[in-house]
Design a protein around this motif. Structure first.
Motif, PDB file in Angstrom:
ATOM      1  N   LEU A  78      -3.861   1.447  -0.176  1.00 52.57           N
ATOM      2  CA  LEU A  78      -2.511   0.914  -0.414  1.00 52.57           C
ATOM      3  C   LEU A  78      -1.476   1.939   0.040  1.00 52.57           C
ATOM      4  CD1 LEU A  78      -3.332  -0.375  -4.009  1.00 52.57           C
ATOM      5  CD2 LEU A  78      -3.116  -1.787  -1.943  1.00 52.57           C
ATOM      6  N   PRO A  79      -1.374   2.189   1.346  1.00 54.28           N
ATOM      7  CA  PRO A  79      -0.549   3.293   1.835  1.00 54.28           C
ATOM      8  C   PRO A  79       0.946   3.157   1.583  1.00 54.28           C
ATOM      9  CG  PRO A  79      -1.336   1.960   3.673  1.00 54.28           C
ATOM     10  CD  PRO A  79      -2.019   1.457   2.430  1.00 54.28           C
ATOM     11  N   THR A  80       1.455   1.957   1.384  1.00 56.87           N
ATOM     12  CA  THR A  80       2.897   1.816   1.151  1.00 56.87           C
ATOM     13  C   THR A  80       3.262   1.975  -0.322  1.00 56.87           C
ATOM     14  OG1 THR A  80       2.675  -0.580   1.004  1.00 56.87           O
ATOM     15  CG2 THR A  80       3.246   0.330   3.160  1.00 56.87           C
TER      16      THR A  80
ATOM     17  N   TYR B 123      -8.615   8.003  -7.067  1.00 54.88           N
ATOM     18  CA  TYR B 123      -7.178   7.861  -6.854  1.00 54.88           C
ATOM     19  C   TYR B 123      -6.860   7.928  -5.356  1.00 54.88           C
ATOM     20  CZ  TYR B 123      -2.185   8.531  -7.446  1.00 54.88           C
ATOM     21  OH  TYR B 123      -0.830   8.381  -7.383  1.00 54.88           O
ATOM     22  N   SER B 124      -7.468   8.887  -4.649  1.00 53.69           N
ATOM     23  CA  SER B 124      -7.171   9.036  -3.218  1.00 53.69           C
ATOM     24  C   SER B 124      -7.665   7.831  -2.422  1.00 53.69           C
ATOM     25  CB  SER B 124      -7.748  10.340  -2.670  1.00 53.69           C
ATOM     26  OG  SER B 124      -9.142  10.375  -2.818  1.00 53.69           O
ATOM     27  N   GLU B 125      -8.764   7.221  -2.831  1.00 51.37           N
ATOM     28  CA  GLU B 125      -9.234   6.017  -2.137  1.00 51.37           C
ATOM     29  C   GLU B 125      -8.255   4.862  -2.341  1.00 51.37           C
ATOM     30  OE1 GLU B 125     -14.057   6.627  -2.180  1.00 51.37           O
ATOM     31  OE2 GLU B 125     -13.076   5.893  -4.007  1.00 51.37           O
TER      32      GLU B 125
ATOM     33  N   VAL C 143      -3.773  -3.535  -6.788  1.00 50.45           N
ATOM     34  CA  VAL C 143      -4.625  -2.484  -7.356  1.00 50.45           C
ATOM     35  C   VAL C 143      -5.894  -3.124  -7.920  1.00 50.45           C
ATOM     36  CG1 VAL C 143      -4.810  -0.709  -9.144  1.00 50.45           C
ATOM     37  CG2 VAL C 143      -2.697  -0.916  -7.816  1.00 50.45           C
ATOM     38  N   VAL C 144      -5.735  -4.230  -8.643  1.00 52.49           N
ATOM     39  CA  VAL C 144      -6.899  -4.929  -9.189  1.00 52.49           C
ATOM     40  C   VAL C 144      -7.791  -5.424  -8.055  1.00 52.49           C
ATOM     41  CG1 VAL C 144      -7.668  -6.943 -10.529  1.00 52.49           C
ATOM     42  CG2 VAL C 144      -5.751  -5.552 -11.345  1.00 52.49           C
ATOM     43  N   ARG C 145      -7.187  -5.960  -7.005  1.00 51.11           N
ATOM     44  CA  ARG C 145      -7.965  -6.433  -5.854  1.00 51.11           C
ATOM     45  C   ARG C 145      -8.844  -5.321  -5.298  1.00 51.11           C
ATOM     46  NH1 ARG C 145      -4.941  -6.935  -0.386  1.00 51.11           N
ATOM     47  NH2 ARG C 145      -5.254  -4.702  -0.637  1.00 51.11           N
ATOM     48  N   GLU C 146      -8.282  -4.130  -5.145  1.00 52.10           N
ATOM     49  CA  GLU C 146      -9.068  -3.008  -4.619  1.00 52.10           C
ATOM     50  C   GLU C 146     -10.209  -2.644  -5.557  1.00 52.10           C
ATOM     51  OE1 GLU C 146      -8.985  -1.715  -1.591  1.00 52.10           O
ATOM     52  OE2 GLU C 146      -7.457  -3.229  -1.196  1.00 52.10           O
TER      53      GLU C 146
ATOM     54  N   SER D  16       3.806   4.083  -3.634  1.00 50.65           N
ATOM     55  CA  SER D  16       4.121   5.471  -3.969  1.00 50.65           C
ATOM     56  C   SER D  16       3.150   6.003  -5.024  1.00 50.65           C
ATOM     57  CB  SER D  16       5.552   5.596  -4.483  1.00 50.65           C
ATOM     58  OG  SER D  16       5.648   5.072  -5.794  1.00 50.65           O
ATOM     59  N   ASP D  17       3.024   7.338  -5.091  1.00 55.55           N
ATOM     60  CA  ASP D  17       2.165   7.960  -6.098  1.00 55.55           C
ATOM     61  C   ASP D  17       2.595   7.568  -7.513  1.00 55.55           C
ATOM     62  OD1 ASP D  17       0.403   9.326  -4.413  1.00 55.55           O
ATOM     63  OD2 ASP D  17       1.746  11.045  -4.244  1.00 55.55           O
ATOM     64  N   LYS D  18       3.888   7.561  -7.748  1.00 54.29           N
ATOM     65  CA  LYS D  18       4.399   7.237  -9.082  1.00 54.29           C
ATOM     66  C   LYS D  18       4.024   5.818  -9.483  1.00 54.29           C
ATOM     67  CE  LYS D  18       8.589   6.804 -11.883  1.00 54.29           C
ATOM     68  NZ  LYS D  18       7.873   6.093 -12.875  1.00 54.29           N
ATOM     69  N   VAL D  19       4.213   4.874  -8.583  1.00 54.18           N
ATOM     70  CA  VAL D  19       3.911   3.481  -8.905  1.00 54.18           C
ATOM     71  C   VAL D  19       2.408   3.300  -9.102  1.00 54.18           C
ATOM     72  CG1 VAL D  19       3.988   1.095  -8.045  1.00 54.18           C
ATOM     73  CG2 VAL D  19       5.981   2.575  -7.805  1.00 54.18           C
ATOM     74  N   LEU D  20       1.587   3.910  -8.249  1.00 57.75           N
ATOM     75  CA  LEU D  20       0.142   3.796  -8.421  1.00 57.75           C
ATOM     76  C   LEU D  20      -0.286   4.373  -9.768  1.00 57.75           C
ATOM     77  CD1 LEU D  20      -2.659   3.021  -7.498  1.00 57.75           C
ATOM     78  CD2 LEU D  20      -2.745   5.168  -6.186  1.00 57.75           C
ATOM     79  N   SER D  21       0.224   5.538 -10.115  1.00 54.94           N
ATOM     80  CA  SER D  21      -0.090   6.142 -11.412  1.00 54.94           C
ATOM     81  C   SER D  21       0.352   5.245 -12.564  1.00 54.94           C
ATOM     82  CB  SER D  21       0.583   7.505 -11.548  1.00 54.94           C
ATOM     83  OG  SER D  21       0.045   8.398 -10.633  1.00 54.94           O
ATOM     84  N   ASP D  22       1.553   4.686 -12.446  1.00 59.49           N
ATOM     85  CA  ASP D  22       2.063   3.785 -13.483  1.00 59.49           C
ATOM     86  C   ASP D  22       1.194   2.543 -13.620  1.00 59.49           C
ATOM     87  OD1 ASP D  22       4.160   5.521 -13.958  1.00 59.49           O
ATOM     88  OD2 ASP D  22       5.676   4.265 -12.967  1.00 59.49           O
ATOM     89  N   ARG D  23       0.808   1.953 -12.505  1.00 61.99           N
ATOM     90  CA  ARG D  23      -0.011   0.737 -12.547  1.00 61.99           C
ATOM     91  C   ARG D  23      -1.388   1.019 -13.136  1.00 61.99           C
ATOM     92  NH1 ARG D  23       4.329  -0.330 -12.233  1.00 61.99           N
ATOM     93  NH2 ARG D  23       5.393  -1.680 -10.794  1.00 61.99           N
ATOM     94  N   LEU D  24      -1.997   2.141 -12.757  1.00 62.76           N
ATOM     95  CA  LEU D  24      -3.302   2.484 -13.314  1.00 62.76           C
ATOM     96  C   LEU D  24      -3.213   2.725 -14.818  1.00 62.76           C
ATOM     97  CD1 LEU D  24      -4.628   4.754 -10.450  1.00 62.76           C
ATOM     98  CD2 LEU D  24      -5.560   2.520 -11.139  1.00 62.76           C
ATOM     99  N   ALA D  25      -2.157   3.402 -15.261  1.00 60.22           N
ATOM    100  CA  ALA D  25      -1.967   3.640 -16.694  1.00 60.22           C
ATOM    101  C   ALA D  25      -1.753   2.324 -17.435  1.00 60.22           C
ATOM    102  CB  ALA D  25      -0.786   4.578 -16.921  1.00 60.22           C
ATOM    103  N   GLN D  26      -0.946   1.435 -16.869  1.00 59.10           N
ATOM    104  CA  GLN D  26      -0.682   0.130 -17.473  1.00 59.10           C
ATOM    105  C   GLN D  26      -1.974  -0.675 -17.579  1.00 59.10           C
ATOM    106  OE1 GLN D  26       1.870  -2.295 -14.989  1.00 59.10           O
ATOM    107  NE2 GLN D  26       0.810  -4.125 -15.670  1.00 59.10           N
ATOM    108  N   LEU D  27      -2.773  -0.674 -16.512  1.00 58.64           N
ATOM    109  CA  LEU D  27      -4.028  -1.433 -16.520  1.00 58.64           C
ATOM    110  C   LEU D  27      -5.039  -0.843 -17.497  1.00 58.64           C
ATOM    111  CD1 LEU D  27      -4.265  -2.160 -12.702  1.00 58.64           C
ATOM    112  CD2 LEU D  27      -3.927  -3.859 -14.526  1.00 58.64           C
TER     113      LEU D  27
END
Length: 109
Positions: free
Chosen positions: A34-36, A27-29, A16-19, A38-49
């Motif tokens: 990172l197509p593999t 979010y959609s970009e 996520v940081v690399r992107e 999941s929405d939940k993990v992406l949301s969690d990682r963005l919130a954590q960051l």
């Protein structure tokens, strides 16, 4: 070092940081990049960051609401750190080879 690793903990966080090192993203970009993931993990990682001060979330009014994610100055400083980790990993020998860069491994004294 522990503080840095704590900020980057969790699978996918470094990707996520690399992107985001490539520029701010919606979010959609990020989902498309990172197509593999999941929405939940992406949301969690963005919130954590965001919580650790690495990412800022810019929500623009309107419908649907537009949200962009960008690295903070602190987040941009992770670029060389991640590059160094990638460089180190790229030089690592295949597992079980017992040697690094043509030298036998030995314990550090």
């Amino acid at each position: 070092m522990e503080i840095t690793l704590s900020a980057l903990h969790g699978r996918w966080t470094t990707l996520v940081v690399r992107e985001l090192l490539r520029g701010d993203r919606s979010y959609s970009e990020l989902r498309m990049a990172l197509p593999t993931l999941s929405d939940k993990v992406l949301s969690d990682r963005l919130a954590q960051l965001a919580e650790t001060g690495v990412v800022e979330r810019d929500r623009r009014p309107g419908w649907p609401p537009r949200v962009r994610y960008a690295l903070t100055p602190r987040g941009h400083r992770l670029g060389p750190v991640l590059q160094a980790l990638w460089d180190w990993g790229a030089e690592a020998p295949a597992r079980g080879s017992g040697a690094r860069n043509g030298h036998e491994t030995s314990p550090v004294h």
